[in-house]
Design a protein around this motif. Structure first.
Motif, PDB file in Angstrom:
ATOM      1  N   LEU A  45       7.552  67.194 -43.285  1.00 28.03           N
ATOM      2  CA  LEU A  45       7.286  68.599 -43.601  1.00 28.03           C
ATOM      3  C   LEU A  45       8.499  69.245 -44.262  1.00 28.03           C
ATOM      4  CD1 LEU A  45       5.325  69.692 -40.414  1.00 28.03           C
ATOM      5  CD2 LEU A  45       4.537  70.059 -42.754  1.00 28.03           C
ATOM      6  N   LYS A  46       9.668  68.999 -43.707  1.00 22.21           N
ATOM      7  CA  LYS A  46      10.885  69.596 -44.257  1.00 22.21           C
ATOM      8  C   LYS A  46      11.155  69.109 -45.675  1.00 22.21           C
ATOM      9  CE  LYS A  46      13.195  70.336 -39.812  1.00 22.21           C
ATOM     10  NZ  LYS A  46      14.280  69.884 -38.906  1.00 22.21           N
ATOM     11  N   GLU A  47      10.977  67.810 -45.903  1.00 21.00           N
ATOM     12  CA  GLU A  47      11.241  67.264 -47.230  1.00 21.00           C
ATOM     13  C   GLU A  47      10.243  67.790 -48.257  1.00 21.00           C
ATOM     14  OE1 GLU A  47      12.802  64.645 -50.335  1.00 21.00           O
ATOM     15  OE2 GLU A  47      13.469  66.054 -48.786  1.00 21.00           O
ATOM     16  N   SER A  48       8.991  67.925 -47.857  1.00 16.16           N
ATOM     17  CA  SER A  48       7.986  68.459 -48.783  1.00 16.16           C
ATOM     18  C   SER A  48       8.288  69.921 -49.122  1.00 16.16           C
ATOM     19  CB  SER A  48       6.591  68.339 -48.171  1.00 16.16           C
ATOM     20  OG  SER A  48       5.615  68.763 -49.097  1.00 16.16           O
ATOM     21  N   MET A  49       8.740  70.682 -48.115  1.00 15.63           N
ATOM     22  CA  MET A  49       9.071  72.089 -48.354  1.00 15.63           C
ATOM     23  C   MET A  49      10.393  72.239 -49.098  1.00 15.63           C
ATOM     24  SD  MET A  49       7.753  73.782 -44.765  1.00 15.63           S
ATOM     25  CE  MET A  49       7.935  75.477 -45.302  1.00 15.63           C
ATOM     26  N   ARG A  50      11.188  71.183 -49.127  1.00 17.78           N
ATOM     27  CA  ARG A  50      12.378  71.192 -49.987  1.00 17.78           C
ATOM     28  C   ARG A  50      11.975  70.992 -51.440  1.00 17.78           C
ATOM     29  NH1 ARG A  50      15.208  67.962 -53.071  1.00 17.78           N
ATOM     30  NH2 ARG A  50      13.898  66.169 -52.565  1.00 17.78           N
ATOM     31  N   LEU A  51      11.211  69.936 -51.673  1.00 20.60           N
ATOM     32  CA  LEU A  51      10.854  69.567 -53.037  1.00 20.60           C
ATOM     33  C   LEU A  51       9.894  70.565 -53.672  1.00 20.60           C
ATOM     34  CD1 LEU A  51      11.391  67.403 -55.133  1.00 20.60           C
ATOM     35  CD2 LEU A  51       9.562  66.032 -54.131  1.00 20.60           C
ATOM     36  N   TYR A  52       9.024  71.157 -52.851  1.00 17.27           N
ATOM     37  CA  TYR A  52       8.050  72.138 -53.346  1.00 17.27           C
ATOM     38  C   TYR A  52       8.167  73.394 -52.495  1.00 17.27           C
ATOM     39  CZ  TYR A  52       6.321  67.917 -55.559  1.00 17.27           C
ATOM     40  OH  TYR A  52       6.247  66.761 -56.290  1.00 17.27           O
ATOM     41  N   LYS A 100       8.555  63.681 -34.397  1.00 21.80           N
ATOM     42  CA  LYS A 100       9.844  63.878 -35.058  1.00 21.80           C
ATOM     43  C   LYS A 100       9.798  63.520 -36.549  1.00 21.80           C
ATOM     44  CE  LYS A 100      11.888  64.915 -31.133  1.00 21.80           C
ATOM     45  NZ  LYS A 100      12.328  66.298 -30.847  1.00 21.80           N
ATOM     46  N   TYR A 101       9.151  62.392 -36.854  1.00 19.73           N
ATOM     47  CA  TYR A 101       9.098  61.985 -38.264  1.00 19.73           C
ATOM     48  C   TYR A 101       8.226  62.938 -39.067  1.00 19.73           C
ATOM     49  CZ  TYR A 101       8.951  59.031 -42.403  1.00 19.73           C
ATOM     50  OH  TYR A 101       9.082  58.558 -43.692  1.00 19.73           O
ATOM     51  N   MET A 102       7.182  63.462 -38.448  1.00 17.39           N
ATOM     52  CA  MET A 102       6.357  64.459 -39.121  1.00 17.39           C
ATOM     53  C   MET A 102       7.184  65.693 -39.469  1.00 17.39           C
ATOM     54  SD  MET A 102       2.845  66.364 -37.886  1.00 17.39           S
ATOM     55  CE  MET A 102       1.858  64.863 -37.813  1.00 17.39           C
ATOM     56  N   ASP A 103       8.087  66.079 -38.583  1.00 17.44           N
ATOM     57  CA  ASP A 103       9.012  67.182 -38.872  1.00 17.44           C
ATOM     58  C   ASP A 103       9.790  66.898 -40.156  1.00 17.44           C
ATOM     59  OD1 ASP A 103       8.609  69.032 -36.823  1.00 17.44           O
ATOM     60  OD2 ASP A 103       9.903  67.958 -35.438  1.00 17.44           O
ATOM     61  N   MET A 104      10.308  65.692 -40.262  1.00 17.10           N
ATOM     62  CA  MET A 104      11.115  65.317 -41.425  1.00 17.10           C
ATOM     63  C   MET A 104      10.289  65.355 -42.709  1.00 17.10           C
ATOM     64  SD  MET A 104      13.053  62.178 -39.484  1.00 17.10           S
ATOM     65  CE  MET A 104      13.492  61.330 -40.983  1.00 17.10           C
ATOM     66  N   PRO A 130      12.010  61.739 -46.869  1.00 23.62           N
ATOM     67  CA  PRO A 130      12.146  62.417 -45.578  1.00 23.62           C
ATOM     68  C   PRO A 130      13.423  62.061 -44.827  1.00 23.62           C
ATOM     69  CG  PRO A 130       9.925  61.551 -45.853  1.00 23.62           C
ATOM     70  CD  PRO A 130      10.750  60.978 -46.957  1.00 23.62           C
ATOM     71  N   GLU A 131      14.059  60.927 -45.185  1.00 23.45           N
ATOM     72  CA  GLU A 131      15.275  60.506 -44.482  1.00 23.45           C
ATOM     73  C   GLU A 131      16.425  61.494 -44.679  1.00 23.45           C
ATOM     74  OE1 GLU A 131      15.575  57.862 -42.386  1.00 23.45           O
ATOM     75  OE2 GLU A 131      13.408  57.658 -42.663  1.00 23.45           O
TER      76      GLU A 131
END
Length: 509
Positions: free
Chosen positions: A371-378, A365-369, A427-428
């Motif tokens: 990945l999502k945050e990295s794909m937001r920022l970049y 679950k945390y890995m999901d977060m 990621p939070e």
């Protein structure tokens, strides 16, 4: 005499039709022009519009575009010569565009044709609807599970190659390794073909990188858009050579798989056409599409080649880019890297030598977060464009049918009005609690609306598999200051200088 009269009559009708078409097209342009001028935006010069904003290299142009979006947010217009482009980062407007603007923008089609052909990536809506229903059957849940074992096999080769960089004080670009792994994985899983990109100097890989660059080089220099001129330029000649290499591989793969299909068909009973269309036998994507070409005249060999080509291009480049940014972020944020690893170790019951299994992935679950945050920022795909097929009211502004709307996803994901401290890697943001109330179109790493990416589940499964495999073995480090990264817009968001990291063995407690 009668024949002469008929000839002149037909000529008058033909000329009338031509004039009517010109007037119709002109009136459509005038309508778009009228309403576009009511939008805010940078001062435009006569005839050339805002083309001077595109003077410079890709990095400089990317910075200018991002600054203009921030300055005129949430909506503004810019002129590509006499052609208006409407930019917006307001989620409500984006939702309207992506749900009522299914036609890809002419500028993306024109510049990207050599890359995507007439595939579902760029085809007209009528053709896209038909072919998407066909291609999407190659990404069913059952087939995704069958692809997983290929992911694991290709990751083993990646580990073998990365071990040569272990404990090396000199940083290296992780993208070069991951991109070749994703290419191997995409071709091996969906196409049943081993390109062996990881252990060879692939001309295909080099051709793709060249064509990605040239596509946006053409967009950033609008005078290169007309084909009648572009094909005689040096860029045009390079683009054609790269396209030949890329399509050559797609054709080679199809030919070899078709031969295998034919040999298998000789040993089996004839398949029912309806069974083929539904892919009831759960064949991998390419084998299934070959069956379709044999039984559907509208889906011919050229269409098959274009669709296979875009599966390779879209599948490997975007995933590799996203993973490279994730690893760079983890290398720069050791506390977050350790938290990802702690969760991973718990899922593996502390046995880091146990291969990752497909049933492990939903537990991360945390890995999901992360990945999502990295794909937001970049944002992997930094910018998309659509043609509006109906009139849309956007707040106080009226956007007429036929307008070209540009969605700078990178700016959307970094908008101060949508994200608190948007340049911080956190990621939070993607905990269930923090996602409540967030507009669904404030975060669109895979696009949105009916014409979004068809390979979302495929990409997510591959990225988590590869990330888990690497983090079990290596700790990632970087000397880069992430606040000083320089990026440039291409088909995917490129990092100037590459994703420079170092790796050491992970301590196994």
């Amino acid at each position: 005499m009668l024949l002469e009269y008929i000839k002149n009559y037909l000529l008058v009708i033909l000329l009338s039709l031509i004039v009517s078409l010109i007037l119709c097209s002109y009136s459509k342009y005038l309508r778009i022009f009228y309403y576009t001028t009511k939008l805010p935006g940078p001062t435009a010069l006569p005839i050339i519009g805002n083309i001077l904003m595109l003077v410079g290299n890709h990095e400089e142009i990317t910075t200018i575009v991002l600054n203009k979006v921030q300055e005129y947010s949430p909506i503004f217009r810019a002129w590509l010569g006499p052609v208006p482009l409407i930019f917006t980062v307001k989620p409500e407007y984006i939702q309207e565009i992506l749900n009522h603007g299914l036609e890809k923008a002419w500028i993306m089609k024109q510049a990207g044709y050599q890359l995507s052909g007439d595939s579902i990536m760029s085809s007209k809506v009528s053709k896209w609807k038909r072919n998407r229903r066909i291609v999407v059957r190659g990404f069913s849940p059952i087939l995704l599970k069958s692809y997983f074992k290929v992911f694991v096999e290709k990751n083993v080769i990646l580990i073998e190659n990365l071990n040569k960089k272990l404990n090396d004080d000199k940083p290296f670009d992780i993208f070069e390794y991951i991109s070749k792994t994703t290419m191997d994985a995409v071709c091996g899983s969906t196409l049943g073909y081993d390109v062996n990109a990881q252990n060879s100097n692939s001309s295909y890989y080099n051709a793709v990188q060249n064509l990605f660059f040239l596509m946006f080089e053409r967009i950033f220099h609008p005078w290169k858009l007309p084909d009648i001129y572009y094909k005689f330029t040096e860029d045009g000649k390079q683009s054609e050579k790269s396209r030949d290499v890329i399509l050559g591989l797609a054709s080679k793969i199809i030919t070899e798989r078709r031969k295998i299909q034919y040999e298998n068909a000789m040993q089996n009973h004839t398949l029912e056409i309806q069974d083929i269309k539904k892919n009831v036998f759960n064949k991998p994507l390419l084998d299934y599409l070959i069956d379709i070409t044999e039984n559907n005249q509208e889906f011919d060999n050229e269409q098959l080649r274009d669709e296979i080509n875009i599966v390779i291009l879209g599948g490997y480049e975007t995933s590799a880019n996203a993973l490279s940014y994730v690893l760079l972020n983890l290398a720069a944020h050791k506390d977050i890297q350790e938290r990802v690893c702690k969760e991973l170790f718990e899922v593996l019951d502390g046995d880091l030598n146990r291969p990752i299994e497909i049933d492990d992935l939903p537990k991360l679950k945390y890995m999901d977060m992360v990945l999502k945050e990295s794909m937001r920022l970049y944002s992997t795909v930094p910018i998309i464009a659509r043609e509006i097929t109906k009139d849309i009211q956007m707040g106080d502004f009226f956007i007429p049918k036929g307008s070209t709307c540009v969605i700078p996803i990178l700016s959307l994901h970094r908008d101060h009005n949508l994200w608190k401290d948007p340049l911080k890697f956190d990621p939070e943001r993607f905990t269930p609690e923090n996602m409540k109330g967030r507009h669904p179109y404030a975060y669109i790493p895979f696009g949105g609306g009916p014409r979004n990416c068809i390979g979302i589940r495929y990409a997510w499964m591959f990225m988590k598999t590869l990330l888990a495999t690497l983090l079990c073995r290596y700790e990632f480090h970087t000397d880069l200051n992430l606040n000083e990264l320089k990026m440039q817009m291409e088909v995917s968001l490129k990092l100037v200088g590459g994703h420079q990291v170092r790796i050491t063995s992970r301590i196994k407690n």
